[in-house]
Scaffold this active site. Structure first.
Site, short mmCIF file in Angstrom:
data_model
loop_
_atom_site.label_atom_id
_atom_site.label_comp_id
_atom_site.label_asym_id
_atom_site.label_seq_id
_atom_site.Cartn_x
_atom_site.Cartn_y
_atom_site.Cartn_z
N CYS A 154 28.03 30.06 38.11
CA CYS A 154 28.51 31.37 37.66
C CYS A 154 27.28 32.20 37.30
O CYS A 154 26.47 31.79 36.48
CB CYS A 154 29.41 31.19 36.45
SG CYS A 154 29.77 32.75 35.63
N GLN A 276 28.25 36.34 19.04
CA GLN A 276 28.10 37.26 20.18
C GLN A 276 27.65 36.47 21.42
O GLN A 276 26.77 35.62 21.31
CB GLN A 276 27.03 38.31 19.86
CG GLN A 276 27.50 39.38 18.91
CD GLN A 276 28.45 40.38 19.57
OE1 GLN A 276 28.68 40.34 20.77
NE2 GLN A 276 29.01 41.26 18.76
N TYR A 305 34.77 41.34 8.64
CA TYR A 305 34.88 40.53 9.87
C TYR A 305 33.52 39.90 10.15
O TYR A 305 32.95 40.04 11.23
CB TYR A 305 35.30 41.39 11.08
CG TYR A 305 36.55 42.21 10.86
CD1 TYR A 305 37.80 41.69 11.14
CD2 TYR A 305 36.47 43.52 10.36
CE1 TYR A 305 38.95 42.45 10.95
CE2 TYR A 305 37.61 44.28 10.16
CZ TYR A 305 38.85 43.74 10.47
OH TYR A 305 39.97 44.51 10.27
N CYS A 402 34.19 46.17 20.27
CA CYS A 402 34.10 45.70 21.66
C CYS A 402 35.22 46.30 22.49
O CYS A 402 35.43 45.90 23.63
CB CYS A 402 34.12 44.17 21.72
SG CYS A 402 35.56 43.47 20.94
N1 SAH Z 1 30.45 40.04 12.71
C1 SAH Z 1 30.49 38.76 13.36
C2 SAH Z 1 31.83 38.40 13.94
C3 SAH Z 1 32.56 39.44 14.71
S1 SAH Z 1 33.97 38.86 15.62
C4 SAH Z 1 29.39 38.66 14.40
O1 SAH Z 1 28.83 39.66 14.85
O2 SAH Z 1 29.04 37.55 14.79
C5 SAH Z 1 35.29 39.23 14.61
C6 SAH Z 1 35.50 38.24 13.49
O3 SAH Z 1 36.63 38.70 12.71
C7 SAH Z 1 35.85 36.83 13.93
O4 SAH Z 1 35.00 35.94 13.26
C8 SAH Z 1 37.32 36.64 13.48
O5 SAH Z 1 37.57 35.32 13.06
C9 SAH Z 1 37.42 37.60 12.33
N2 SAH Z 1 38.75 38.18 12.04
C10 SAH Z 1 39.71 38.54 12.92
N3 SAH Z 1 40.74 39.14 12.29
C11 SAH Z 1 40.41 39.18 10.96
C12 SAH Z 1 41.06 39.69 9.81
N4 SAH Z 1 42.25 40.28 9.88
N5 SAH Z 1 40.42 39.59 8.63
C13 SAH Z 1 39.20 38.99 8.54
N6 SAH Z 1 38.55 38.48 9.60
C14 SAH Z 1 39.14 38.56 10.79
#
Ligand code: SAH
Length: 446
Positions: A154, A276, A305, A402
């Site tokens: 891939c 990411q 998040y 995203c």
């Molecule tokens: N900021 C991090 C993760 C982003 S992804 C980074 O850049 O690595 C989004 C994240 O939100 C995931 O870890 C997911 O588990 C979490 N998430 C999804 N819905 C949520 C909610 N309602 N409340 C809190 N966290 C949540």
């Protein structure tokens, strides 16, 4: 218009998912693998009341941006949608997509959108890949189907995956390990799932059964593959489902987590936690967010998040305090461990749904100045945005998204609460696919 008709059409625009749009007999026709400005001959494969779907037969007038797709299975696989255009054209498409969503859904007419920050490499950038194992071989499922397209190469996956697939294939053959057959439920090996950081590759082999004969040989074959492997996990998924991972895992070798670093900040990532996917581009993304946060050292930063704590910890040295919120307990555990690993003492983590927990955090007396929001595709939703707007100390919001459509919807809500978008910077985290990440700085105006 009816199915099997053939038309020559001019492509006048692109959809969010990277397909072209043209018109025939007064009806919109959606066609994959074309570029705005091209004239193409299409075979109508679906004719509905309001629109039709066409299959590309021939490009009659090609765009100067058309290139030969580098991937031999590009037109069969469907995982990528933009390999038939130059990377410059792809970046233009992504910028236009962000602008279009912000104008159409967000109502931000004439908004300035920066040029897309390109990925350092448009291929071999993914640090996470999943390869289904079936009776037809190992490879990728064609889009929206379970038809296997065999490949060990891939183009957007890490170069290491090739050797890992080869090693698993060799082991299956020499030890008689049977691929899982989803029609009959027989066989055992279902998926190869890899995640990679600077500390090596974490390989998970998903099986239907809990027993895995010759797992010691699987370990030795993987270790002999020449790839730097930090852990090997057997994950058991006995259900007849599209979800790749099951709930039970056994550690066969090394660690059950991978490690990576972004600049000087180190992270351990357990195999269920989000990270990411484009390692080469994470630092640029976070640097942009940090730049927009414009930290002076006295700020309290909300990292909503937060996953394993990445963004907040990347910024922690410029803040008074970081408050992370995440609803997956394993990710919160990782975030706390990562803070420890990095000697960060000014970060605290809450496990719970962002929209529920925010009011408790504020009631406990916290006074955040800046919020970073990095939600999943569905966005934040109205109640969290209202709670954030009610925090009178909050001056800036950095929204990392995203999905431009949910971003636009949420920015519209925030703008009704007195925040205005100041800078919009798309960042290409997902080259060759139609997806794009966007960082937006919002400041409170009223
Ligand atoms: N900021 C991090 C993760 C982003 S992804 C980074 O850049 O690595 C989004 C994240 O939100 C995931 O870890 C997911 O588990 C979490 N998430 C999804 N819905 C949520 C909610 N309602 N409340 C809190 N966290 C949540």
């Amino acid at each position: 218009m009816k199915k099997n008709d053939i038309y020559d059409i001019e492509i006048t625009g692109m959809t969010d998912d990277g397909r072209g749009v043209g018109r025939a007999m007064g009806m919109a026709v959606f066609v994959p693998y074309v570029i705005t400005g091209e004239t193409v001959r299409v075979h109508i494969i679906k004719a509905l009341k309001n629109y039709a779907v066409g299959k590309l037969i021939e490009v009659i007038k090609p765009s100067p941006e058309r290139v030969k797709a580098e991937c031999p299975i590009y037109y069969k696989c469907g995982g990528c949608a933009l390999m038939h255009m130059s990377y410059e054209q792809e970046l233009k498409f992504k910028r236009e997509k962000v602008r279009d969503c912000l104008e159409r859904i967000g109502g931000f007419d004439g908004i300035k959108v920066d040029v897309v920050v390109p990925s350092p490499k448009p291929v071999n950038y993914r640090n996470k890949s999943q390869f289904p194992v079936t009776t037809e071989g190992i490879g990728m499922f064609a889009q929206h189907s379970h038809r296997l397209i065999e490949t060990d190469n891939c183009l957007i996956a890490s170069e290491n995956t090739r050797r890992i697939i080869k090693a698993v294939k060799y082991w299956m053959k020499r030890c008689g390990a049977a691929p899982y057959d989803e029609r009959t439920g027989s066989g055992n090996v279902r998926h190869i799932y890899t995640r990679e950081g600077k500390g090596g590759v974490l390989v998970t082999v998903v099986t239907a059964k809990s027993s895995l004969p010759h797992s010691d040989k699987l370990v030795s074959d993987l270790l002999d593959s020449g790839v730097d492997i930090c852990g090997i996990i057997q994950n058991i998924n006995s259900k007849n489902t599209n979800v790749v991972l099951g709930t039970e895992s056994k550690l066969l070798y090394g660690n059950s987590f991978l490690t990576d670093n972004i600049g000087a900040v180190k992270f351990r990532i357990s195999h269920e936690s989000f990270y990411q996917v484009n390692s080469l581009q994470i630092k640029q993304l976070y640097n942009i967010a940090k730049d927009y946060a414009d930290l002076k050292g006295h700020e309290v930063l909300l990292d909503m998040y937060c996953g394993i704590g990445t963004i907040g910890q990347f910024m922690a040295d410029g803040t008074k305090k970081v408050i992370g919120v995440e609803y997956i307990q394993r990710a919160v555990d990782d975030a706390r461990k990562n803070a420890e690993l990095n000697g960060i003492k000014n970060a605290v983590y809450y496990c719970g749904k962002a929209e529920h927990i925010i009011d408790d955090i504020i009631s406990s007396g916290e006074k955040p100045d800046i919020a970073v929001l990095d939600p999943p595709r569905k966005g934040c939703g109205a109640s969290l945005l209202k709670s954030l707007a009610d925090i009178y100390t909050l001056k800036r919001i950095i929204y990392i998204s995203c999905k431009p459509s949910t971003l636009a919807r949420d920015l519209k809500i925030l703008s009704e609460y007195g925040f205005k978008p100041k800078i919009v910077t798309p960042v290409d985290m997902f080259p060759r696919t139609p997806h794009v990440e966007t960082v937006v700085l919002m400041s409170r105006i009223s």
